[in-house]
Design an enzyme around this catalytic site. Structure first.
Site, short mmCIF file in Angstrom:
data_model
loop_
_atom_site.label_atom_id
_atom_site.label_comp_id
_atom_site.label_asym_id
_atom_site.label_seq_id
_atom_site.Cartn_x
_atom_site.Cartn_y
_atom_site.Cartn_z
N GLY A 17 23.50 13.17 8.57
CA GLY A 17 23.61 13.06 7.11
C GLY A 17 22.37 13.60 6.41
O GLY A 17 22.47 14.35 5.43
N THR A 43 21.03 10.25 15.99
CA THR A 43 21.79 9.55 17.04
C THR A 43 22.83 10.46 17.67
O THR A 43 22.95 10.55 18.89
CB THR A 43 22.50 8.31 16.45
OG1 THR A 43 21.51 7.48 15.85
CG2 THR A 43 23.24 7.53 17.53
N CYS A 44 23.60 11.16 16.87
CA CYS A 44 24.72 11.95 17.39
C CYS A 44 24.25 12.97 18.41
O CYS A 44 24.82 13.10 19.49
CB CYS A 44 25.46 12.64 16.23
SG CYS A 44 26.80 13.67 16.81
N CYS A 49 27.12 11.04 20.21
CA CYS A 49 28.31 11.87 20.45
C CYS A 49 28.09 13.01 21.44
O CYS A 49 28.91 13.20 22.35
CB CYS A 49 28.80 12.53 19.15
SG CYS A 49 28.29 11.75 17.63
N LYS A 52 27.00 11.99 25.07
CA LYS A 52 28.14 11.21 25.58
C LYS A 52 29.25 12.13 26.04
O LYS A 52 29.80 12.00 27.13
CB LYS A 52 28.62 10.26 24.47
CG LYS A 52 29.82 9.39 24.76
CD LYS A 52 31.16 10.04 24.50
CE LYS A 52 31.34 10.64 23.14
NZ LYS A 52 31.44 9.71 22.04
N ALA A 116 8.51 7.22 8.13
CA ALA A 116 8.34 7.19 6.68
C ALA A 116 8.59 5.77 6.16
O ALA A 116 9.39 5.03 6.73
CB ALA A 116 9.32 8.17 6.04
N GLU A 182 34.16 4.09 26.23
CA GLU A 182 33.74 5.44 26.62
C GLU A 182 32.86 5.38 27.87
O GLU A 182 33.05 6.14 28.83
CB GLU A 182 33.03 6.13 25.47
CG GLU A 182 34.00 6.52 24.34
CD GLU A 182 33.34 7.22 23.17
OE1 GLU A 182 32.11 7.18 23.05
OE2 GLU A 182 34.09 7.82 22.36
N GLY A 268 28.21 -3.16 19.03
CA GLY A 268 28.12 -2.74 17.64
C GLY A 268 26.72 -2.25 17.28
O GLY A 268 25.78 -2.33 18.08
N HIS A 442 55.78 25.05 23.67
CA HIS A 442 56.19 24.54 24.96
C HIS A 442 55.53 25.29 26.10
O HIS A 442 55.40 26.51 26.01
CB HIS A 442 57.73 24.68 25.07
CG HIS A 442 58.30 24.06 26.29
ND1 HIS A 442 58.36 22.70 26.45
CD2 HIS A 442 58.81 24.61 27.41
CE1 HIS A 442 58.91 22.44 27.63
NE2 HIS A 442 59.19 23.57 28.22
#
Ligand code: NDP
Length: 462
Positions: A17, A43-44, A49, A52, A116, A182, A268, A442
């Site tokens: 972000g 983190t990602c 993510c 992982k 900071a 996961e 969490g 298909h």
């Protein structure tokens, strides 16, 4: 004219972000400074993510080697090196982190390294140096939450799991959410004996019930031991370094002990606002420490804003990116912009994988009077030759009155890739007839979504 500010935007946190907000603000002509106390990427990229998914890829090979025999291959006994995987993952992550920093510099953002702290509504301090900012953006993300219990200091979280020096042979994973399922798949695929202990009645609370049950059955069938209604009472380190864990298993809560080499808590995450000086600066925080913001990312202090996990809303990288971009547009673009989060698809990189978009069956029944439910449960092409028993589930939830598709859910190979595409149709308001009118591709699993015929109907009980 001289400005009293060193920059127009000071971003705290170099994750998804913050970096997006910083770059877009700079591209819009703002003078931007960003500070990160760990590694750029957040983190990602560093411990979420991206690594992982690399570990998920690594863990698939055991199954692929086993399946290969069904297609005529003879594969010599395979061996796996955890240190080699971790080193390869680290090299990839370092490349990505450097790329994040380079992209910031290329956009003209001044990049700082250090923790900071907000001193007041317009001042941020980094490594003892104050910086005056017209706007401050808090994008510090989240941090794993650990419940208090005896011996919890012996547990690891998703912060440590990516850099364990050795692969634990017996792993206890506590929790039943994204990270727990996961990592259960990752460690199981890599050959560890995995026990997953969840306090509730079914894993993945909040997901569609059919998906939860299907994933549970598939994981259990592969050999992951799933303990429901189970609480950990304490963890004791033994002289040989192993961990003795007290468990209360099942609805009758019978106490028992079991030994593991690692206990991973995936219970969490909470917003990361400790020692940031936000409360002292007058910023309103929720009870978990999250910055309370409006739809535009503004806090109650007009010059302080927040995006991403630190706001304790939807904790997903693409959401943080949207919020960061919208905030930069609001502050330095032509019009106030709120991130459009009406249709947020989500994936769980469990084994098998989950992809989901829109409403679950229960959520849909809260919103409309009657729904049509379409399901297909099948063994994907190729699984038969491999001798595997794994089954795929696809499910559509349709508003009976408007025939609009309200939700699409899948457990099975490539579920995330398939649901990403379906999210476009669902966001555009596609009806069941639109799905039916779409020619199947298909042979794929995805074609099941456009050939669903059998329906059941549920009516809201009032
Ligand atoms: P989740 O919120 O997904 O799951 C937390 C789990 O821990 C739940 O099963 C919860 O149980 C359980 N739990 C919470 N508190 C306790 C407690 N005190 N004792 C025992 N169990 C407890 O969190 P995760 O840590 O798995 O992941 C954090 C977030 O990161 C996710 O919510 C998601 O937003 C994001 N993420 C997204 C991924 C993706 O997009 N693929 C992958 C990984 C993370 P209960 O259900 O009963 O509350």
């Amino acid at each position: 004219m001289a400005t009293p500010f060193d920059c127009q935007l000071f971003v705290i946190g170099g994750g998804s972000g913050g970096v997006r907000a910083a770059r877009i603000a700079a591209n819009l002509g703002a003078r931007v400074i960003i500070a990160e106390n760990f590694r750029y990427g957040g983190t990602c990229v560093i411990r979420g993510c991206v690594p992982k998914k690399l570990l998920v890829y690594a863990s698939h090979y055991a199954q692929e080697f086993a399946d290969a025999a069904g297609f005529g291959w003879s594969v010599p006994p395979a061996t796996f090196s955890w240190p080699k995987l971790i080193a390869a993952k680290d090299a990839e992550i370092s490349k990505l982190s450097a790329m994040y920093e380079k992209n910031l510099l290329n956009s003209g953002v001044q990049v700082l390294q250090g923790a900071a702290r907000v001193v007041d509504a317009h001042t941020v301090e980094v490594n003892g140096q104050p910086w005056r900012a017209e706007h401050i953006l808090v994008a510090t993300g989240g941090t794993p939450f650990l419940p208090a219990l005896p011996g919890i200091e012996h547990a690891i979280t998703s912060n440590e799991v990516f850099n364990l020096p050795t692969q634990p042979k017996r792993v206890l994973i506590v929790g039943g959410g994204y990270i727990a399922v996961e990592f259960a798949g990752i460690f199981h695929g890599l050959g560890s004996a995995v026990t997953l202990a969840y306090r509730g009645e079914q894993i993945l609370r909040g997901f569609d019930d059919d998906l939860r049950a299907h994933l549970h059955d598939e994981m259990a069938q592969k050999g992951v031991r799933i303990l429901l209604h189970t609480d950990v009472t304490g963890i004791e380190k033994q002289s040989d370094g192993s961990l003795q864990v007290g468990l209360r298993i099942g609805s009758d809560g019978a106490p028992t002990q079991a030994g593991f080499d690692a206990v991973l808590y995936a219970t969490g995450r909470v917003p990361q606002t400790t020692d940031l000086g936000l409360a002292e600066a007058g910023v309103a925080l929720d009870k978990t420490g999250g910055v309370i913001v409006d739809a535009y990312g503004h806090s109650n202090v007009p010059s302080i804003h927040a995006v991403g996990d630190v706001t304790n809303r939807i904790a997903l990288t693409p959401v943080a990116i949207r919020e960061g971009a919208a905030l930069a547009q609001t502050l330095f673009g032509t019009a106030p912009t709120a991130a459009d989060l009406t249709t947020v698809p989500s994936a769980v990189f469990s084994q098998p994988q989950i992809g989901t978009v829109g409403l679950t069956e229960e959520e849909a029944l809260q919103q409309v009077a009657q729904i049509d439910i379409y399901r297909a449960n099948f063994r994907a092409l190729g699984r038969g030759l491999a001798g595997g028993k794994e089954r795929t589930l696809v499910k559509l939830i349709v508003d009976s009155a408007s025939q609009r598709v309200l939700g699409a859910h899948m457990v099975g190979d490539d579920a995330a890739e398939i649901i990403q595409s379906l999210a476009v149709a669902i966001r555009m308001g596609a009806t069941k007839a639109d799905f039916d009118a779409t020619v199947a591709l298909h042979p794929t699993s995805a074609e099941e979504f456009v050939t669903l015929k059998e329906k059941t109907t549920r009516t809201r009980q009032v």
